[in-house]
Design a protein around this motif. Structure first.
Motif, mmCIF file in Angstrom:
data_model
loop_
_atom_site.group_PDB
_atom_site.id
_atom_site.type_symbol
_atom_site.label_atom_id
_atom_site.label_comp_id
_atom_site.label_asym_id
_atom_site.label_seq_id
_atom_site.Cartn_x
_atom_site.Cartn_y
_atom_site.Cartn_z
ATOM 1 N N VAL A 73 -47.869 -36.452 85.477
ATOM 2 C CA VAL A 73 -48.142 -37.602 86.330
ATOM 3 C C VAL A 73 -49.517 -37.410 86.962
ATOM 4 C CG1 VAL A 73 -47.301 -39.042 88.219
ATOM 5 C CG2 VAL A 73 -45.664 -37.751 86.816
ATOM 6 N N PHE A 74 -50.362 -38.434 86.836
ATOM 7 C CA PHE A 74 -51.731 -38.367 87.341
ATOM 8 C C PHE A 74 -51.956 -39.465 88.371
ATOM 9 C CE2 PHE A 74 -51.732 -36.674 83.049
ATOM 10 C CZ PHE A 74 -52.424 -35.481 83.199
ATOM 11 N N ALA A 75 -52.608 -39.097 89.473
ATOM 12 C CA ALA A 75 -53.012 -40.078 90.465
ATOM 13 C C ALA A 75 -54.123 -40.956 89.890
ATOM 14 C CB ALA A 75 -53.493 -39.368 91.728
ATOM 15 N N PRO A 76 -54.426 -42.088 90.522
ATOM 16 C CA PRO A 76 -55.499 -42.953 90.011
ATOM 17 C C PRO A 76 -56.861 -42.271 89.931
ATOM 18 C CG PRO A 76 -54.133 -44.162 91.555
ATOM 19 C CD PRO A 76 -53.683 -42.732 91.622
ATOM 20 N N ASP A 77 -57.045 -41.151 90.658
ATOM 21 C CA ASP A 77 -58.311 -40.416 90.572
ATOM 22 C C ASP A 77 -58.256 -39.317 89.508
ATOM 23 O OD1 ASP A 77 -56.725 -38.454 91.700
ATOM 24 O OD2 ASP A 77 -57.851 -38.314 93.576
ATOM 25 N N ALA A 78 -57.215 -39.322 88.682
ATOM 26 C CA ALA A 78 -57.010 -38.405 87.547
ATOM 27 C C ALA A 78 -56.506 -37.024 87.947
ATOM 28 C CB ALA A 78 -58.280 -38.262 86.703
ATOM 29 N N THR A 79 -56.199 -36.799 89.219
ATOM 30 C CA THR A 79 -55.630 -35.522 89.637
ATOM 31 C C THR A 79 -54.194 -35.401 89.144
ATOM 32 O OG1 THR A 79 -56.955 -35.527 91.658
ATOM 33 C CG2 THR A 79 -55.054 -34.063 91.611
ATOM 34 N N PRO A 80 -53.825 -34.290 88.482
ATOM 35 C CA PRO A 80 -52.412 -34.093 88.121
ATOM 36 C C PRO A 80 -51.606 -33.825 89.384
ATOM 37 C CG PRO A 80 -53.713 -32.173 87.515
ATOM 38 C CD PRO A 80 -54.686 -33.203 87.976
ATOM 39 N N ILE A 81 -50.611 -34.662 89.655
ATOM 40 C CA ILE A 81 -49.854 -34.524 90.900
ATOM 41 C C ILE A 81 -48.413 -34.095 90.672
ATOM 42 C CG2 ILE A 81 -51.333 -36.144 92.144
ATOM 43 C CD1 ILE A 81 -49.127 -38.265 91.786
ATOM 44 N N GLY A 82 -47.889 -34.303 89.460
ATOM 45 C CA GLY A 82 -46.500 -33.945 89.213
ATOM 46 C C GLY A 82 -46.237 -33.687 87.752
ATOM 47 N N ARG A 83 -45.108 -33.042 87.497
ATOM 48 C CA ARG A 83 -44.720 -32.731 86.131
ATOM 49 C C ARG A 83 -43.209 -32.758 86.022
ATOM 50 N NH1 ARG A 83 -43.427 -27.814 83.273
ATOM 51 N NH2 ARG A 83 -43.800 -28.097 81.035
ATOM 52 N N ILE A 84 -42.721 -33.288 84.908
ATOM 53 C CA ILE A 84 -41.303 -33.253 84.588
ATOM 54 C C ILE A 84 -41.166 -32.410 83.327
ATOM 55 C CG2 ILE A 84 -39.247 -34.598 84.018
ATOM 56 C CD1 ILE A 84 -40.726 -37.005 85.357
ATOM 57 N N ALA A 85 -40.603 -31.231 83.456
ATOM 58 C CA ALA A 85 -40.491 -30.312 82.327
ATOM 59 C C ALA A 85 -39.295 -30.702 81.459
ATOM 60 C CB ALA A 85 -40.332 -28.885 82.825
ATOM 61 N N LEU A 86 -39.527 -30.792 80.158
ATOM 62 C CA LEU A 86 -38.472 -31.058 79.187
ATOM 63 C C LEU A 86 -38.522 -29.988 78.098
ATOM 64 C CD1 LEU A 86 -38.899 -34.923 78.682
ATOM 65 C CD2 LEU A 86 -37.219 -33.779 80.132
ATOM 66 N N PRO A 87 -37.421 -29.758 77.412
ATOM 67 C CA PRO A 87 -37.430 -28.766 76.337
ATOM 68 C C PRO A 87 -38.019 -29.309 75.040
ATOM 69 C CG PRO A 87 -35.243 -29.680 76.577
ATOM 70 C CD PRO A 87 -36.060 -30.261 77.688
ATOM 71 N N GLU A 88 -38.474 -30.561 75.053
ATOM 72 C CA GLU A 88 -39.039 -31.189 73.874
ATOM 73 C C GLU A 88 -40.271 -31.988 74.278
ATOM 74 O OE1 GLU A 88 -35.846 -33.056 71.352
ATOM 75 O OE2 GLU A 88 -34.718 -32.847 73.220
ATOM 76 N N ARG A 89 -41.163 -32.180 73.318
ATOM 77 C CA ARG A 89 -42.341 -32.998 73.568
ATOM 78 C C ARG A 89 -41.935 -34.442 73.822
ATOM 79 N NH1 ARG A 89 -47.525 -34.002 69.496
ATOM 80 N NH2 ARG A 89 -48.313 -35.848 70.568
ATOM 81 N N CYS A 90 -42.458 -35.034 74.873
ATOM 82 C CA CYS A 90 -42.176 -36.435 75.185
ATOM 83 C C CYS A 90 -43.249 -37.307 74.534
ATOM 84 C CB CYS A 90 -42.153 -36.656 76.694
ATOM 85 S SG CYS A 90 -41.787 -38.368 77.158
ATOM 86 N N ALA A 91 -42.824 -38.192 73.650
ATOM 87 C CA ALA A 91 -43.767 -39.052 72.949
ATOM 88 C C ALA A 91 -44.091 -40.322 73.725
ATOM 89 C CB ALA A 91 -43.221 -39.420 71.570
ATOM 90 N N ASN A 92 -43.119 -40.868 74.442
ATOM 91 C CA ASN A 92 -43.362 -42.124 75.136
ATOM 92 C C ASN A 92 -42.290 -42.320 76.201
ATOM 93 O OD1 ASN A 92 -44.589 -44.588 75.732
ATOM 94 N ND2 ASN A 92 -44.842 -45.113 73.575
ATOM 95 N N LEU A 93 -42.539 -43.268 77.090
ATOM 96 C CA LEU A 93 -41.631 -43.478 78.216
ATOM 97 C C LEU A 93 -41.755 -44.903 78.722
ATOM 98 C CD1 LEU A 93 -43.821 -43.403 80.730
ATOM 99 C CD2 LEU A 93 -43.607 -40.953 80.439
ATOM 100 N N CYS A 94 -40.807 -45.281 79.572
ATOM 101 C CA CYS A 94 -40.886 -46.579 80.253
ATOM 102 C C CYS A 94 -40.041 -46.510 81.509
ATOM 103 C CB CYS A 94 -40.420 -47.722 79.351
ATOM 104 S SG CYS A 94 -38.625 -47.808 79.094
ATOM 105 N N PHE A 95 -40.292 -47.435 82.417
ATOM 106 C CA PHE A 95 -39.465 -47.579 83.604
ATOM 107 C C PHE A 95 -38.406 -48.658 83.345
ATOM 108 C CE2 PHE A 95 -43.337 -45.752 85.322
ATOM 109 C CZ PHE A 95 -42.862 -44.852 86.262
ATOM 110 N N GLY A 96 -37.220 -48.450 83.900
ATOM 111 C CA GLY A 96 -36.160 -49.428 83.739
ATOM 112 C C GLY A 96 -35.114 -49.262 84.808
ATOM 113 N N GLY A 97 -33.905 -49.696 84.505
ATOM 114 C CA GLY A 97 -32.850 -49.686 85.498
ATOM 115 C C GLY A 97 -32.917 -50.930 86.367
ATOM 116 N N THR A 98 -31.898 -51.117 87.179
ATOM 117 C CA THR A 98 -31.792 -52.323 88.001
ATOM 118 C C THR A 98 -33.002 -52.534 88.897
ATOM 119 O OG1 THR A 98 -29.388 -52.046 88.025
ATOM 120 C CG2 THR A 98 -30.335 -53.525 89.678
ATOM 121 N N ALA A 99 -33.573 -51.438 89.427
ATOM 122 C CA ALA A 99 -34.704 -51.535 90.350
ATOM 123 C C ALA A 99 -36.012 -51.036 89.744
ATOM 124 C CB ALA A 99 -34.393 -50.757 91.631
#
Length: 309
Positions: A261-287
């Motif tokens: 996860v990168f802030a708008p100034d390109a600083t890495p601010i967060g990471r979600i570690a997975l045991p596999e390479r993540c190719a793509n993502l999206c936001f969803g759910g009711t909210a």
């Protein structure tokens, strides 16, 4: 081997900068919703039906996960080796197809409309990722990955350079908005649609480029590097949240796979570690506060304290 978190907060969710702390929900953990695929890609959320679609490219199918029951079923098979998906402003499914080298729209009655399969009389390469702007224009990348062999499409010769295209939502006219990105991959708009981010997969190290949109919103200008990765870094598909942070699929090695996860100034601010390479993502759910991650052989999800743009 995947193992669910045994305690909260989930140690897989890493705060790299204090700005990310507010986005982590202390009692939410990474969940694996399904597994058993060959190369998961292109997730897209359908809130009106409470389900997620995504591609399993080598298996030539699009799958559907139902939020209410957790069931996984084939939505479309064969899928023409579909890769990236999105929805247009009327809620219809837009798909990038490797096998047929085209972008299509699924109509309300289930019929298929071809949005674009040729440019200036030549066949596209293998449309990869796709987004829709508020003016109904369709923007997509066209790298060669689906014609490099028979695993994710059909081996063939490229007829066109690797462009980024825009298809006008009113006239259907296709234009090249960027012709000098080496193997363009993931792309997304900033929340205000004043910037377009594009992954450049044909350079080493790989990088994410960012462009400003012209005043009429139809052209790109002020090309610059948003982020240059370390040599092993591999960004793929991504999306912005409402605050303009970039949530990027990431990987190519143990200990580096997941989401950055990168802030708008390109600083890495967060990471979600997975045991596999993540190719793509999206936001969803009711909210729009649930992050769905298509990662190699599995589909993962995580509730976050923000919403998709």
């Amino acid at each position: 081997m995947w193992q669910a978190a045994e305690r909260y907060p989930d140690p897989a969710i890493e705060i790299l900068d204090p700005r990310f702390a507010k986005y982590r929900i202390g009692s939410a953990a990474v969940e694996r919703l399904a597994t058993g695929f060959r190369w998961a890609e292109g997730p897209v959320w359908f809130g009106d039906g409470r389900y997620l679609l995504w591609s399993d490219i080598p298996n030539n199918r699009v799958l559907r996960w139902d939020e209410e029951t957790g069931a996984v079923n084939a939505f479309r098979k064969p899928s023409n080796f579909a890769n990236g998906h999105t929805r247009d402003r009327q809620g219809r499914l837009l798909s990038c197809e490797h096998g047929t080298r085209r972008v299509t729209r699924t109509e309300y009655d289930g019929s298929i409309t071809v949005i674009l399969d040729r440019f200036e009389g030549k066949r596209l390469n293998s449309p990869n990722d796709i987004v829709v702007k508020s003016d109904d224009s369709i923007w997509f990348t066209d790298p060669p990955f689906g014609i490099l062999g028979h695993y994710e499409g059909h081996a063939a010769e490229a007829e066109l350079p690797t462009h980024v295209y825009r298809v006008d939502g009113r006239t259907g006219e296709a234009t090249v908005v960027c012709g000098d990105v080496n193997r363009p991959n993931g792309l997304c708009f900033s929340p205000d649609e004043r910037r377009l981010y594009v992954v450049e997969s044909g350079t080493l190290p790989r990088r994410i480029r960012v462009f400003d949109l012209s005043d009429d919103g139809r052209q790109l200008q002020n090309d610059r590097v948003f982020l240059q990765t370390e040599m092993e870094g591999a960004p793929d598909g991504f999306r912005c949240d409402v605050d303009g942070n970039l949530w990027a699929g990431w990987g190519t090695g143990e200990g580096r796979d997941g989401v950055m996860v990168f802030a708008p100034d390109a600083t890495p601010i967060g990471r979600i570690a997975l045991p596999e390479r993540c190719a793509n993502l999206c936001f969803g759910g009711t909210a729009r506060n649930r992050l769905f991650m298509a990662a190699s052989q599995s589909l993962y999800a995580l509730y976050v304290n923000t919403q998709g743009a």
